[in-house]
Enzyme design. Sequence first.
Site, PDB file in Angstrom:
ATOM      1  N   ASP A  13     -23.372  51.947  70.314  1.00  0.00           N
ATOM      2  CA  ASP A  13     -23.967  52.813  70.595  1.00  0.00           C
ATOM      3  C   ASP A  13     -25.362  52.849  70.290  1.00  0.00           C
ATOM      4  O   ASP A  13     -26.139  54.008  70.172  1.00  0.00           O
ATOM      5  CB  ASP A  13     -23.242  54.225  70.087  1.00  0.00           C
ATOM      6  CG  ASP A  13     -21.914  54.259  70.349  1.00  0.00           C
ATOM      7  OD1 ASP A  13     -21.512  54.054  71.676  1.00  0.00           O
ATOM      8  OD2 ASP A  13     -21.186  54.692  69.618  1.00  0.00           O
ATOM      9  N   HIS A  43     -21.327  53.860  77.721  1.00  0.00           N
ATOM     10  CA  HIS A  43     -22.786  54.140  77.936  1.00  0.00           C
ATOM     11  C   HIS A  43     -23.020  55.189  78.702  1.00  0.00           C
ATOM     12  O   HIS A  43     -22.582  55.936  79.528  1.00  0.00           O
ATOM     13  CB  HIS A  43     -23.443  53.031  78.999  1.00  0.00           C
ATOM     14  CG  HIS A  43     -22.955  51.599  78.601  1.00  0.00           C
ATOM     15  ND1 HIS A  43     -23.233  50.847  77.392  1.00  0.00           N
ATOM     16  CD2 HIS A  43     -22.231  50.675  79.324  1.00  0.00           C
ATOM     17  CE1 HIS A  43     -22.790  49.710  77.386  1.00  0.00           C
ATOM     18  NE2 HIS A  43     -22.112  49.509  78.658  1.00  0.00           N
ATOM     19  N   GLN A 175     -20.550  47.197  72.304  1.00  0.00           N
ATOM     20  CA  GLN A 175     -20.224  47.318  71.297  1.00  0.00           C
ATOM     21  C   GLN A 175     -21.462  46.915  70.407  1.00  0.00           C
ATOM     22  O   GLN A 175     -22.630  46.788  70.927  1.00  0.00           O
ATOM     23  CB  GLN A 175     -19.029  46.678  70.765  1.00  0.00           C
ATOM     24  CG  GLN A 175     -17.530  47.218  70.987  1.00  0.00           C
ATOM     25  CD  GLN A 175     -17.130  46.917  72.544  1.00  0.00           C
ATOM     26  OE1 GLN A 175     -17.437  45.900  73.305  1.00  0.00           O
ATOM     27  NE2 GLN A 175     -16.810  48.009  73.184  1.00  0.00           N
TER      28      GLN A 175
HETATM   29  P1  GTP Z   1     -21.868  50.965  73.755  1.00  0.00           P
HETATM   30  O1  GTP Z   1     -21.519  49.897  74.857  1.00  0.00           O
HETATM   31  O2  GTP Z   1     -20.791  51.962  73.774  1.00  0.00           O
HETATM   32  O3  GTP Z   1     -22.123  50.432  72.381  1.00  0.00           O
HETATM   33  O4  GTP Z   1     -22.992  52.066  73.782  1.00  0.00           O
HETATM   34  P2  GTP Z   1     -24.625  52.099  74.265  1.00  0.00           P
HETATM   35  O5  GTP Z   1     -25.159  51.221  73.423  1.00  0.00           O
HETATM   36  O6  GTP Z   1     -24.788  52.202  75.673  1.00  0.00           O
HETATM   37  O7  GTP Z   1     -25.032  53.800  73.861  1.00  0.00           O
HETATM   38  P3  GTP Z   1     -24.626  54.882  74.043  1.00  0.00           P
HETATM   39  O8  GTP Z   1     -24.996  55.401  75.510  1.00  0.00           O
HETATM   40  O9  GTP Z   1     -23.012  55.284  73.938  1.00  0.00           O
HETATM   41  O10 GTP Z   1     -25.332  55.877  73.218  1.00  0.00           O
HETATM   42  C1  GTP Z   1     -26.749  56.038  73.038  1.00  0.00           C
HETATM   43  C2  GTP Z   1     -27.262  57.376  73.205  1.00  0.00           C
HETATM   44  O11 GTP Z   1     -28.669  57.499  73.231  1.00  0.00           O
HETATM   45  C3  GTP Z   1     -27.051  57.946  74.732  1.00  0.00           C
HETATM   46  O12 GTP Z   1     -26.588  59.304  74.731  1.00  0.00           O
HETATM   47  C4  GTP Z   1     -28.480  57.740  75.477  1.00  0.00           C
HETATM   48  O13 GTP Z   1     -28.568  58.659  76.505  1.00  0.00           O
HETATM   49  C5  GTP Z   1     -29.343  58.127  74.248  1.00  0.00           C
HETATM   50  N1  GTP Z   1     -30.405  57.186  74.450  1.00  0.00           N
HETATM   51  C6  GTP Z   1     -30.624  55.915  74.690  1.00  0.00           C
HETATM   52  N2  GTP Z   1     -32.224  55.611  74.032  1.00  0.00           N
HETATM   53  C7  GTP Z   1     -32.749  56.677  73.889  1.00  0.00           C
HETATM   54  C8  GTP Z   1     -33.928  56.918  73.351  1.00  0.00           C
HETATM   55  O14 GTP Z   1     -34.614  55.984  73.294  1.00  0.00           O
HETATM   56  N3  GTP Z   1     -34.214  58.195  72.914  1.00  0.00           N
HETATM   57  C9  GTP Z   1     -33.297  59.137  73.235  1.00  0.00           C
HETATM   58  N4  GTP Z   1     -33.658  60.511  72.584  1.00  0.00           N
HETATM   59  N5  GTP Z   1     -32.069  58.891  73.288  1.00  0.00           N
HETATM   60  C10 GTP Z   1     -31.692  57.693  73.730  1.00  0.00           C
HETATM   61  P1  IMP Z   2     -11.369  49.722  69.462  1.00  0.00           P
HETATM   62  O1  IMP Z   2     -12.317  48.827  70.020  1.00  0.00           O
HETATM   63  O2  IMP Z   2     -11.192  50.771  70.571  1.00  0.00           O
HETATM   64  O3  IMP Z   2     -10.005  49.127  69.104  1.00  0.00           O
HETATM   65  O4  IMP Z   2     -11.926  50.398  68.211  1.00  0.00           O
HETATM   66  C1  IMP Z   2     -12.089  49.648  67.144  1.00  0.00           C
HETATM   67  C2  IMP Z   2     -13.300  50.254  66.519  1.00  0.00           C
HETATM   68  O5  IMP Z   2     -14.446  50.027  67.035  1.00  0.00           O
HETATM   69  C3  IMP Z   2     -13.433  51.762  66.197  1.00  0.00           C
HETATM   70  O6  IMP Z   2     -14.164  52.126  65.171  1.00  0.00           O
HETATM   71  C4  IMP Z   2     -14.136  52.150  67.430  1.00  0.00           C
HETATM   72  O7  IMP Z   2     -14.847  53.606  67.203  1.00  0.00           O
HETATM   73  C5  IMP Z   2     -15.240  51.213  67.483  1.00  0.00           C
HETATM   74  N1  IMP Z   2     -15.778  50.969  68.844  1.00  0.00           N
HETATM   75  C6  IMP Z   2     -15.097  50.284  69.936  1.00  0.00           C
HETATM   76  N2  IMP Z   2     -15.921  50.185  70.861  1.00  0.00           N
HETATM   77  C7  IMP Z   2     -16.962  50.816  70.564  1.00  0.00           C
HETATM   78  C8  IMP Z   2     -18.249  51.266  71.335  1.00  0.00           C
HETATM   79  O8  IMP Z   2     -18.473  50.609  72.424  1.00  0.00           O
HETATM   80  N3  IMP Z   2     -19.286  51.861  70.654  1.00  0.00           N
HETATM   81  C9  IMP Z   2     -19.034  52.312  69.320  1.00  0.00           C
HETATM   82  N4  IMP Z   2     -17.811  52.072  68.615  1.00  0.00           N
HETATM   83  C10 IMP Z   2     -16.918  51.373  69.257  1.00  0.00           C
HETATM   84 MG    MG Z   3     -21.489  53.897  73.666  1.00  0.00          MG
END
Ligand code: GTP
Ligand code: IMP
Ligand code: MG
Length: 332
Positions: A13, A43, A175
């Site tokens: 995230d 995402h 992740q």
């Molecule tokens: P995983 O693959 O699940 O690990 O997720 P991810 O790395 O793609 O991130 P995810 O989208 O779950 O969470 C990031 C959050 O931050 C989202 O709601 C985006 O819209 C937001 N975001 C990303 N970059 C920025 C930034 O520079 N500023 C702000 N304010 N929000 C951001």
């Molecule tokens: P699982 O991968 O669903 O088995 O989850 C194992 C752990 O990894 C838990 O703590 C989840 O919240 C975390 N996790 C898995 N995928 C993500 C991701 O994409 N973003 C953030 N946490 C994740």
């Molecule tokens: Mg995410």
Amino acid sequence: MPSLVVVGGFFGDEGKGKIISYLAIKDNPTIAVRGGAGPNAGHTIEYENKKYKVRMLPSAFLNKNVRLLIGPGVVVSPEVLLKEIEEFEVSDRTFIDSQCGIIEESHRAADSQGRLKELIGSTGSGTGPANADRAMRTLKLAKDIDSLALYLEDVPNAVNFALERNEYVLVEGTQGTFLSLWHGTYPYVTSKDVTASGICSDIGLGPKNVTDVMVVFKSYVTRVGTGPLKSELSPEQTKIKGWQEVGTVTGRARRAAEFDFDLAKRAIMLNSATQIAITKLDVLYPECAHMNSFGDLSSPAKHFIKTIEDQLKVPVTIIGTGPDVNDIIDRR
Ligand code: GTP
Ligand code: IMP
Ligand code: MG
């Protein structure tokens, strides 16, 4: 820049989806290929006043020129994938490897209860139980599923063939480093290695064919689910700082802490990072929201970026200044 691998540096995230969307539009790769665990990823991408949520498709889908591939190391939920293909109208340019593992209802059921749900805080997406069956060599593969027949491809071949032609391949990790089954805070981790080496293995990209590795860090650390988080803030402190977030897949509140330089240094080492992306600088320094030029940043914001570069000894090439794909400072 023939191949760029983008991975998370903390606990997922970090905002990889938004960074990858930007790179896809700006750099126009031929192929974007996803590694990582499965539909446990989520995402959130904001672009031109629209909000997109993706769990299976590569985040590069906003650029219509890009072929969207999923490597054989990723377990696929046919329901989630087919829904996203329809929703984002990408059926002509989405391909998954015929050896991708398949998540079934039994995997989701096993993931939504008991030890995985309660102790590990899994996402309930079936990803872990499907990977367990893969290790037991009982998991079905994409080539066994009729509804996926149109989308099958030899992904490692497509990736390596593109690189031979000197085309640019964008590799999407999911992740984050400390959710890695090998390098993370075991047992509070996901069911795969999700560092750059693991992501490359997922898609069949050998180590000598990686040009650049970009590690994405958020300006603070968040973690969803259970497991250790050093100097974790209370929910009240998190709210006062404006760092409260909600998970894309599960809707759970994300736990938060300040930027952790020790973790970040280890992430740089484990991923052999050549570049860093920092997201959410606008959340730490609201005066920097939506900026596109490093020179315009406030002095404390510039100092934060400089401290990261001094401590981690890797250049910060991309900075996120807001949720929109164009809220970016690109220093490459
Ligand atoms: P995983 O693959 O699940 O690990 O997720 P991810 O790395 O793609 O991130 P995810 O989208 O779950 O969470 C990031 C959050 O931050 C989202 O709601 C985006 O819209 C937001 N975001 C990303 N970059 C920025 C930034 O520079 N500023 C702000 N304010 N929000 C951001
Ligand atoms: P699982 O991968 O669903 O088995 O989850 C194992 C752990 O990894 C838990 O703590 C989840 O919240 C975390 N996790 C898995 N995928 C993500 C991701 O994409 N973003 C953030 N946490 C994740
Ligand atoms: Mg995410």
